[in-house]
Design a protein around this motif. Structure first.
Motif, PDB file in Angstrom:
ATOM      1  N   ASP A  36       5.641   2.488   7.258  1.00 57.34           N
ATOM      2  CA  ASP A  36       4.177   1.530   7.197  1.00 57.34           C
ATOM      3  C   ASP A  36       3.494   2.787   6.049  1.00 57.34           C
ATOM      4  OD1 ASP A  36       1.925   0.704   7.005  1.00 57.34           O
ATOM      5  OD2 ASP A  36       1.045   1.573   8.649  1.00 57.34           O
ATOM      6  N   TYR A  75       4.599 -14.212   6.110  1.00 59.82           N
ATOM      7  CA  TYR A  75       2.695 -14.767   5.844  1.00 59.82           C
ATOM      8  C   TYR A  75       2.963 -16.207   6.192  1.00 59.82           C
ATOM      9  CZ  TYR A  75       2.008 -10.307   4.668  1.00 59.82           C
ATOM     10  OH  TYR A  75       1.785  -8.703   5.335  1.00 59.82           O
ATOM     11  N   TYR A 129       4.800   3.698  14.576  1.00 59.90           N
ATOM     12  CA  TYR A 129       3.951   3.263  14.376  1.00 59.90           C
ATOM     13  C   TYR A 129       2.627   3.541  13.838  1.00 59.90           C
ATOM     14  CZ  TYR A 129      -0.063   0.090  13.544  1.00 59.90           C
ATOM     15  OH  TYR A 129      -1.893  -0.435  12.098  1.00 59.90           O
ATOM     16  N   HIS A 130       1.879   4.391  12.533  1.00 57.72           N
ATOM     17  CA  HIS A 130       1.133   5.906  13.270  1.00 57.72           C
ATOM     18  C   HIS A 130       1.507   6.773  13.199  1.00 57.72           C
ATOM     19  CE1 HIS A 130      -2.249   1.817  11.072  1.00 57.72           C
ATOM     20  NE2 HIS A 130      -0.873   2.091  10.300  1.00 57.72           N
ATOM     21  N   TYR A 173       6.306  -9.032   6.636  1.00 58.17           N
ATOM     22  CA  TYR A 173       6.572  -8.259   7.188  1.00 58.17           C
ATOM     23  C   TYR A 173       7.311  -8.221   8.553  1.00 58.17           C
ATOM     24  CZ  TYR A 173       3.408  -6.733  11.429  1.00 58.17           C
ATOM     25  OH  TYR A 173       3.089  -6.098  13.186  1.00 58.17           O
ATOM     26  N   PHE A 222      -2.238 -13.644   9.851  1.00 60.77           N
ATOM     27  CA  PHE A 222      -3.195 -12.489  10.460  1.00 60.77           C
ATOM     28  C   PHE A 222      -3.610 -11.730   9.114  1.00 60.77           C
ATOM     29  CE2 PHE A 222       1.736 -11.206  10.377  1.00 60.77           C
ATOM     30  CZ  PHE A 222       1.822 -11.244   9.146  1.00 60.77           C
ATOM     31  N   ALA A 249       4.952  -4.015  14.330  1.00 62.75           N
ATOM     32  CA  ALA A 249       3.816  -2.570  14.321  1.00 62.75           C
ATOM     33  C   ALA A 249       4.130  -2.200  15.612  1.00 62.75           C
ATOM     34  CB  ALA A 249       3.136  -2.781  13.758  1.00 62.75           C
ATOM     35  N   HIS A 298       0.757  -1.492   0.346  1.00 66.68           N
ATOM     36  CA  HIS A 298       0.102  -0.084   0.107  1.00 66.68           C
ATOM     37  C   HIS A 298       0.807   1.462  -0.003  1.00 66.68           C
ATOM     38  CE1 HIS A 298      -0.053   1.431   4.587  1.00 66.68           C
ATOM     39  NE2 HIS A 298       0.109   0.237   4.712  1.00 66.68           N
ATOM     40  N   LEU A 305      -4.814  -8.540   8.285  1.00 66.98           N
ATOM     41  CA  LEU A 305      -4.395  -6.417   8.720  1.00 66.98           C
ATOM     42  C   LEU A 305      -3.632  -6.115   7.715  1.00 66.98           C
ATOM     43  CD1 LEU A 305      -2.840  -6.822  12.386  1.00 66.98           C
ATOM     44  CD2 LEU A 305      -5.366  -6.755  12.068  1.00 66.98           C
ATOM     45  N   SER A 306      -4.114  -6.760   6.489  1.00 67.93           N
ATOM     46  CA  SER A 306      -3.366  -6.140   5.416  1.00 67.93           C
ATOM     47  C   SER A 306      -4.248  -6.737   4.277  1.00 67.93           C
ATOM     48  CB  SER A 306      -2.030  -5.507   4.842  1.00 67.93           C
ATOM     49  OG  SER A 306      -1.153  -5.060   4.604  1.00 67.93           O
ATOM     50  N   GLU A 334      -5.865   1.527   2.224  1.00 65.17           N
ATOM     51  CA  GLU A 334      -5.569   0.025   2.999  1.00 65.17           C
ATOM     52  C   GLU A 334      -5.571   0.775   4.647  1.00 65.17           C
ATOM     53  OE1 GLU A 334      -3.016  -1.865   6.131  1.00 65.17           O
ATOM     54  OE2 GLU A 334      -3.168  -0.143   5.721  1.00 65.17           O
ATOM     55  N   GLU A 335      -5.135   2.047   4.820  1.00 69.08           N
ATOM     56  CA  GLU A 335      -5.507   2.634   6.662  1.00 69.08           C
ATOM     57  C   GLU A 335      -6.440   2.890   6.813  1.00 69.08           C
ATOM     58  OE1 GLU A 335      -2.814   2.400   8.526  1.00 69.08           O
ATOM     59  OE2 GLU A 335      -0.732   2.476   6.873  1.00 69.08           O
ATOM     60  N   ASP A 349       4.007  -5.060   3.828  1.00 63.44           N
ATOM     61  CA  ASP A 349       3.551  -3.838   4.146  1.00 63.44           C
ATOM     62  C   ASP A 349       4.377  -4.002   5.465  1.00 63.44           C
ATOM     63  OD1 ASP A 349       2.225  -1.948   5.640  1.00 63.44           O
ATOM     64  OD2 ASP A 349      -0.124  -3.302   5.953  1.00 63.44           O
ATOM     65  N   MET A 350       5.717  -3.578   5.889  1.00 65.39           N
ATOM     66  CA  MET A 350       6.137  -2.805   7.256  1.00 65.39           C
ATOM     67  C   MET A 350       7.132  -3.686   7.131  1.00 65.39           C
ATOM     68  SD  MET A 350       3.658  -1.700  10.060  1.00 65.39           S
ATOM     69  CE  MET A 350       3.810  -0.383  10.696  1.00 65.39           C
TER      70      MET A 350
HETATM   71  N1  TRP Z   1      -1.626  -3.187   8.375  1.00 62.02           N
HETATM   72  C1  TRP Z   1      -1.552  -2.290   9.087  1.00 62.02           C
HETATM   73  C2  TRP Z   1      -1.371  -0.657   8.822  1.00 62.02           C
HETATM   74  O1  TRP Z   1      -1.404  -0.287   7.768  1.00 62.02           O
HETATM   75  C3  TRP Z   1      -0.186  -2.735   9.622  1.00 62.02           C
HETATM   76  C4  TRP Z   1       0.019  -4.170  10.233  1.00 62.02           C
HETATM   77  C5  TRP Z   1      -0.152  -4.406  10.962  1.00 62.02           C
HETATM   78  C6  TRP Z   1       0.138  -4.855   9.998  1.00 62.02           C
HETATM   79  N2  TRP Z   1      -0.360  -5.749  11.891  1.00 62.02           N
HETATM   80  C7  TRP Z   1       0.012  -6.159  10.068  1.00 62.02           C
HETATM   81  C8  TRP Z   1       0.521  -5.497   8.380  1.00 62.02           C
HETATM   82  C9  TRP Z   1       0.394  -7.786  10.364  1.00 62.02           C
HETATM   83  C10 TRP Z   1       1.399  -7.070   8.370  1.00 62.02           C
HETATM   84  C11 TRP Z   1       0.821  -8.300   9.193  1.00 62.02           C
HETATM   85  O2  TRP Z   1      -1.223   0.316   9.773  1.00 62.02           O
END
Ligand code: TRP
Ligand code: ZN
Length: 458
Positions: free
Chosen positions: A287, A362, A427-428, A410, A391, A413, A275, A393-394, A321-322, A350-351
């Motif tokens: 990120d 992953y 982070y963020h 990854y 996970f 975060a 992203h 989360l992306s 994405e965010e 991502d990250m």
């Molecule tokens: N996707 C999240 C973001 O952009 C970051 C994130 C948190 C993440 N945990 C993750 C990305 C696990 C990949 C895998 O804010």
């Protein structure tokens, strides 16, 4: 790259002459010189310097555009321009895929003290005052009326907790109430009933941790804007003031994914994505400038060796994405059933430059592609301790949900690394800049990605 690479399933991308000629005819209408590409020469081209140069550009873009690269803003648009220009220079044809989504949620976009009593000191949204809730976008300019405040001594107060507090309240004014005793919902409802156009809840001021800005929860719908303010701002307004405030609905965000293709011989493709949008509160370098740099360098170095893989490789730079994985979701939704089935794997990045990194590949997603082991083995051969992660989360989530196989990389975060510190303490946040990167880890991750892509595509 070093000797243990032999263990790895791939080493060389060899494209047969005949096949290449056919591909040349199909895709380019002219015969192409056959390129024998080995992953070593591609990986050798992916340098830490190149990766960091992309990150410096993205940071400069954020700096020049209000400090962020959020979807729908100039900072994101400039990021798309930058990546597109890099890809075009390398010979890629790029495509911008526009889409929109509703980013509901209200924002206090301005707050000003106006009129003759206005203090010259400026009030800053987010620091001195912020929005607690507002159902509608709104614009209010009105005098402030203090409601049963206790600004001296112990500062214990029932401000705005009783209907009698609002006796004689001038309808149409802004109610200034003080935090304490009853729920914010009570203060809000009584004020709105009394005809307040907006409510400012100042902090109580009775303790050190009750002076600054605070986050308050409303469980009822805020029919008028409800703001949280510092004790100091409240005390200033209590002396008599007039305020102009604007609550906006960001509403529809119009933005775009950026896509570039390295054609293959058949119909199947590997999709590699990161992203390109960030959060509003910072430049978004780990990120996810880090993932963007890894994907972009993979694309640039494959072009530099004139790679002609068997499978097509599609490079995707998602937006939204965010705000909720909107770009990748849009992409998956617009695919035909045949196109969906033609995706061999989606690799998400991502990250991948976290300062306290834990190298993760992953796996265990329920939709794994065996390339995860190739990337893991590659990292191990470089001496990197890896773990797997499952996970959603992306941007791989919509792919998984469409039963497309996935993997990704990854490095962490806000969850703690073994050394106790968060994988990414910025982070963020505003400090997610180029100093928030572990360049060596970023280089290793980018290499692992390119290696994985080549192993599947060749
Ligand atoms: N996707 C999240 C973001 O952009 C970051 C994130 C948190 C993440 N945990 C993750 C990305 C696990 C990949 C895998 O804010
Ligand atoms: Zn991210």
């Amino acid at each position: 790259m070093e000797p243990r690479t032999k263990n790895i399933l791939i080493g060389t991308v060899t494209v047969l002459l005949a096949a290449a000629l056919i591909a040349g005819a199909v895709y380019f209408n002219r015969p192409r010189v056959v390129a024998v590409v080995d992953s070593e020469s591609v990986l050798a081209g992916i340098t830490t310097d190149n990766l960091m140069a992309h990150l410096k550009e993205l940071e400069a873009i954020a700096e020049a555009n209000g400090g962020n690269r959020k979807a729908g803003t100039a900072g994101h648009a400039a990021s798309v321009d930058y990546v597109e220009q890099q890809l075009k220079k390398a010979g890629y044809t790029t495509e911008r895929q526009q889409f929109s989504y509703d980013s509901s949620g209200r924002k206090l976009v301005s707050f000003e003290m106006v009129g003759p009593s206005a203090n010259s000191g400026s009030v800053e949204v987010g620091t001195d005052v912020d929005l607690m809730g507002a159902f509608h976008p709104d614009e209010v300019t009105a005098d402030v009326t203090a409601v049963d405040l206790n600004l001296e001594g112990d500062r214990q107060t029932t401000s705005g907790c009783e209907a009698s507090d609002f006796e004689g309240f001038p309808r149409g004014n802004i109610a200034l109430v003080q935090r304490g005793t009853c729920r914010f919902d009570v203060k809000m409802s009584l004020a709105a009933e009394a005809g307040a156009r907006a409510v400012i809840v100042m902090n109580q001021g009775d303790a050190a941790d009750r002076r600054g800005i605070f986050v308050g929860d409303l469980s009822e719908i805020a029919t008028v804007p409800v703001l949280a303010a510092t004790f100091d701002l409240g005390a200033e307004l209590a002396a008599g003031g007039r305020v102009a405030l604007t609550v906006d609905s960001p509403g529809a965000v119009v933005t775009e994914n950026l896509i570039a293709d390295l054609p293959g011989l058949g119909g199947r493709t590997v999709v590699v994505g990161a992203h390109l949008d960030g959060v509003g509160g910072g430049p978004g370098i780990n990120d996810n400038g880090s993932g963007v740099a890894a994907v972009l360098e993979t694309a640039l170095q494959l072009a530099a060796v004139d790679a002609q893989p068997t499978l097509g490789v599609r490079f995707a730079f998602w937006s939204g994405e965010e705000d909720g994985l909107y770009g990748s979701t849009h992409y998956v939704q617009q695919l035909s059933e045949a196109e969906r089935r033609a995706i061999e794997v989606y690799l998400n990045v991502d990250m991948v430059g976290s300062p306290n990194p834990v190298a993760r590949v992953y796996a265990g997603t329920g939709s794994d592609h065996p390339v995860w082991e190739v990337m893991r083995d590659h990292l191990r051969a470089q001496g990197v301790t890896t773990s797997t992660a499952n996970f959603d989360l992306s941007d791989h989530k919509p792919f998984m949900e469409a039963r497309i196989r996935v993997s990704g990389l990854y490095t962490g975060a806000d969850e703690p690394s073994p050394n106790g510190a968060p994988g990414d303490p910025c982070y963020h946040q505003a400090c997610d800049n180029v100093t928030n990167i572990d360049p060596e880890m970023l280089g290793l991750m980018a290499d692992a990605l390119a290696h994985g892509v080549l192993s599947v595509a060749s």
